[in-house]
Enzyme design. Structure first.
Site: not given
Length: 362
Positions: A95-97, A103, A124
């Protein structure tokens, strides 16, 4: 068994699913999840440069800059780290933000390396929202508070009870002047995430009534979530009434025996003893004004003597000379006063085992 949909957040947390965090190190440090592992697409400096480019020149230019910064050997090294994580954790997710470009780029580069690895829809931010909502969900459910003077074993009890929730464990701090551990306290976000994951697991087991330890608004440097704090102010209270000698033994084990062992294990024999002594002295220093300077000086000398005896011959008995007055002259009067303001909510009193049995029966 097929892998769960990446939007099934409860399943991810209940099963301690490994998560590969693609955000920059500074984002990870501010707060992540208990099973998250930092494997960033970009360093902090690279992320800052791309962000500046995005603001000034737009998305396409920012993407181009990102590819220039993370290219060649740098790219190969990072993809190798991601690949190793994926192979070690075949059931995990990345995952990223927000589940956006970082991602997608990571997933694409992994596919080029021969690995198809899923990412979390919403990233996130969506996971964090789910956990915050879980905290508010639990705050609306029935709860009981276990109270008692310092050394009553309240934290032990919430960990023994199937429906207990450990605020201090999530905060990585025991909530007193001597409450810190060898390793740093968690950030506010990490505290809330750890607490929420505890809640997710208990909700998944069908638990609907929860037990919390009596706490103030703050535990060390973190703040108890507002919805939980408010609900705790209205909940029924069960009070542990254990004798001083029993509580002294618990305090000796928590503040002295375990902390000395952990400092030495973490820093080595010589430095560990020095830092252990500093930890005890700092705890006393923090409450010197409330103790009164004369009493503080007496107790500090007793503490320092006890540490010297402990180091020279392993004796623990000298610690009673400062722990006993710490309990009887400082902690007990303070807690008795605080509890008196909640007297109308006290519904049960007993020793540790009686309170545990009473709460378990609820």
């Amino acid at each position: 068994m097929s892998r769960p949909n990446c939007e099934d957040f409860r399943h991810l947390f209940v099963n301690d699913t490994p998560l590969m965090d693609m955000r920059a190190p500074v984002e990870f440090t501010q707060g992540a999840f208990p099973t998250s592992h930092s494997r960033p697409l970009m360093t902090d400096d690279e992320r800052a440069a791309v962000g500046t480019c995005y603001k000034n020149k737009g998305q396409d230019a920012a993407i181009d800059l990102g590819h220039k910064l993370v290219n060649g050997d740098v790219k190969a090294e990072r993809v190798a780290q991601w690949k190793a994580f994926c192979e070690a954790n075949p059931d995990g997710y990345l995952y990223c933000f927000r589940g956006g470009l970082r991602s997608q780029i990571t997933q694409q580069w992994l596919k080029e390396a021969g690995i198809d690895y899923p990412f979390i829809t919403g990233g996130y931010k969506a996971l964090r929202r789910y956990l915050v909502d879980t905290i508010d969900e639990v705050a609306a459910k029935p709860m009981s508070i276990v109270a008692g003077n310092t050394g009553s074993g309240k934290t032990i009890m919430v960990n023994v009870l199937a429906n207990g929730l450990d605020l201090e464990g999530a905060a990585h701090h025991r909530g007193s002047s001597f409450g810190r551990y060898v390793t740093p306290q968690r950030t506010q976000i990490a505290f809330e995430s750890d607490l929420a994951v505890q809640m997710v697991k208990k909700l998944d087991r069908g638990i609907e009534h929860f037990v919390f330890e009596d706490e103030g608004k703050n535990i060390g440097c973190v703040t108890v979530p507002l919805s939980i704090n408010r609900a705790m102010q209205e909940a029924d209270i069960a009070v542990i009434d254990d004798p001083v000698d029993v509580r002294l033994a618990r305090l000796l084990d928590d503040y002295v025996v375990k902390m000395q062992r952990d400092y030495v294990a973490h820093y080595g024999e010589e430095q560990g003893w020095i830092l252990f002594a500093e930890y005890l002295e700092k705890g006393m220093f923090n409450i010197r004004k409330r103790l009164g300077l004369e009493r503080y000086e007496v107790m500090l000398k007793s503490q320092q003597h006890a540490v010297k005896m402990m180091q020279s011959n392993g004796s623990l008995t000298e610690h009673d000379a400062w722990l006993a007055p710490l309990l009887e002259q400082y902690y007990d009067p303070m807690y008795t006063y605080q509890l008196s303001k909640k007297a109308d909510r006290i519904v049960f009193r007993g020793d540790y085992h009686q309170v545990q049995d009473w709460l378990a029966a609820r």
